[in-house]
Design an enzyme around this catalytic site. Structure first.
Site, PDB file in Angstrom:
ATOM      1  N   THR A  46       0.831  -1.207   0.000  1.00 32.99           N
ATOM      2  CA  THR A  46       0.000   0.000   0.000  1.00 32.99           C
ATOM      3  C   THR A  46       0.861   1.251   0.000  1.00 32.99           C
ATOM      4  OG1 THR A  46      -1.651  -1.190   1.304  1.00 32.99           O
ATOM      5  CG2 THR A  46      -1.840   1.199   1.229  1.00 32.99           C
ATOM      6  N   THR A  47       1.889   1.264   0.844  1.00 29.64           N
ATOM      7  CA  THR A  47       2.763   2.429   0.958  1.00 29.64           C
ATOM      8  C   THR A  47       3.529   2.669  -0.339  1.00 29.64           C
ATOM      9  OG1 THR A  47       3.012   1.825   3.282  1.00 29.64           O
ATOM     10  CG2 THR A  47       4.474   3.535   2.452  1.00 29.64           C
ATOM     11  N   TYR A 109     -12.957  -4.058  -2.424  1.00 31.44           N
ATOM     12  CA  TYR A 109     -14.179  -3.683  -3.143  1.00 31.44           C
ATOM     13  C   TYR A 109     -15.139  -4.847  -3.339  1.00 31.44           C
ATOM     14  CZ  TYR A 109     -17.418  -1.575  -6.429  1.00 31.44           C
ATOM     15  OH  TYR A 109     -18.555  -1.116  -7.033  1.00 31.44           O
ATOM     16  N   TYR A 135      -2.586 -10.257   4.469  1.00 34.18           N
ATOM     17  CA  TYR A 135      -2.613  -8.869   4.926  1.00 34.18           C
ATOM     18  C   TYR A 135      -4.057  -8.459   5.177  1.00 34.18           C
ATOM     19  CZ  TYR A 135      -1.818  -3.750   4.646  1.00 34.18           C
ATOM     20  OH  TYR A 135      -1.777  -2.406   4.877  1.00 34.18           O
ATOM     21  N   ARG A 140      -9.224  -0.255   4.747  1.00 33.17           N
ATOM     22  CA  ARG A 140      -8.951   0.127   3.357  1.00 33.17           C
ATOM     23  C   ARG A 140      -9.668  -0.764   2.359  1.00 33.17           C
ATOM     24  NH1 ARG A 140      -3.727   3.546   3.002  1.00 33.17           N
ATOM     25  NH2 ARG A 140      -4.397   3.704   0.845  1.00 33.17           N
ATOM     26  N   LYS A 164      -0.120 -10.120   8.327  1.00 31.34           N
ATOM     27  CA  LYS A 164       0.085  -8.730   8.739  1.00 31.34           C
ATOM     28  C   LYS A 164      -1.267  -8.230   9.222  1.00 31.34           C
ATOM     29  CE  LYS A 164       1.121  -4.097   6.977  1.00 31.34           C
ATOM     30  NZ  LYS A 164       1.420  -3.282   5.760  1.00 31.34           N
ATOM     31  N   ILE A 206       5.428  -4.740  10.031  1.00 31.81           N
ATOM     32  CA  ILE A 206       5.592  -4.256   8.655  1.00 31.81           C
ATOM     33  C   ILE A 206       5.180  -2.801   8.697  1.00 31.81           C
ATOM     34  CG2 ILE A 206       4.806  -4.471   6.276  1.00 31.81           C
ATOM     35  CD1 ILE A 206       4.564  -7.490   6.752  1.00 31.81           C
TER      36      ILE A 206
END
Length: 294
Positions: A46-47, A109, A135, A140, A164, A206
């Site tokens: 994501t980052t 989604y 994850y 999100r 994670k 993480i």
């Protein structure tokens, strides 16, 4: 044996002003992370703005990271997707590129059921041989990976080995560790919960914070693993204001701003992400100065 123990950086993807990937700056950031004792690199998460990289860019960034790191620490490739077929493709290509492990975010989604998640992750795992970290970040994705589902996957799919956890729900994490604690590698996905998650059996984090404070983040985990829980806790608490500032707008907007303030030239964000609002940028700069990294 855990993929890694300690602090893994969820590294940004630096870009030029025209939006193209800046591999020269990425290489410098990777070298700085290794020099400051970061224990693993998580690339294209994501980052790293994976959602706005093309598939070709995504894989090129993974290949570049693997080549640059050159086996010094593990490189974990983010290859999740809300399309099972796409996740399989990205995962297979990351394996060919030499990644050490995969990080697979829950499908976003679609809002898959827990049975759908089991099938999704099993299909990806069966298509590769690399170890996989799930994850969970429902804030999100709109999809919560429940403890029972994670426990099922780590017990029934041999190369699904970890998670994670970024749900923010410590009670959920505790339940997961009760169900699968001896069989799972648990990583905190929230920088403000490193010590609490370590106390439940976690083996590291993480981290977004590691982008701007790699040595300090490493030390939070290392101190805990060495048995110095008091120091680990002190380091965790000392970083809270900075962590809050790094998430006062959606990640990775603040962390890229922070790196640019530090002269690291991480560059701009890709739309639809935009630059920080002035009041939030001032808050971030203040927190960085108080923490001693600016």
């Amino acid at each position: 044996m855990a993929i890694f123990k300690g602090a893994g950086v969820a590294i940004v993807t630096p870009m030029y002003d025209n939006g193209e990937v800046n591999y020269d700056k990425l290489g410098k950031l990777l070298e700085e992370q290794i020099a400051n004792k970061t224990d693993a690199v998580i690339i294209c998460g994501t980052t790293g703005e994976s959602s706005t990289l093309t598939h070709e860019e995504h894989l090129d960034v993974i290949r570049y990271a693997v080549k640059t790191v050159a086996g010094r620490i593990p490189v974990i490739a983010g290859t999740g997707s809300n399309c099972t077929k796409t996740a399989i493709y990205l995962s297979q290509e990351a394996e060919k590129a030499g990644a050490d492990a995969l990080l697979l975010v829950t499908p976003y989604y679609n809002k898959a059921t827990q049975n759908g998640l089991k099938k999704h992750y099993t299909a990806i795992a069966e298509a590769v041989s690399l170890p996989i970290i799930l994850y969970n970040v429902p804030s999100r994705t709109g999809c919560n990976l429940l403890p029972e589902t994670v426990a099922y996957l780590v017990k029934n799919v041999k190369n699904i080995v970890g998670v994670k956890e970024a749900s923010g729900n410590i009670s959920q994490v505790a339940k997961l560790m009760r169900l699968a604690g001896d069989e799972i590698e648990l990583y905190s996905g929230n920088d403000d919960q490193i010590v609490p998650i370590m106390s439940l059996g976690g083996c590291g984090v993480i981290s977004v914070l590691s982008n701007v404070a790699p040595r300090q983040t490493h030390d939070i985990v290392a101190s805990y693993l060495e048995g110095d829980v008091r120091r680990s806790c002190e380091l965790q608490l000392a970083a809270l204001d900075l962590i809050d500032a790094l998430f006062c707008e959606v990640n990775p907007i603040p962390v890229k701003k922070a790196l640019n303030l530090m002269g690291k030239e991480a560059g701009p964000l890709r739309g639809p992400l935009s630059e920080m609002e002035d009041k939030n940028a001032e808050r971030l700069e203040k927190a960085m100065k108080e923490y001693g990294i600016l």
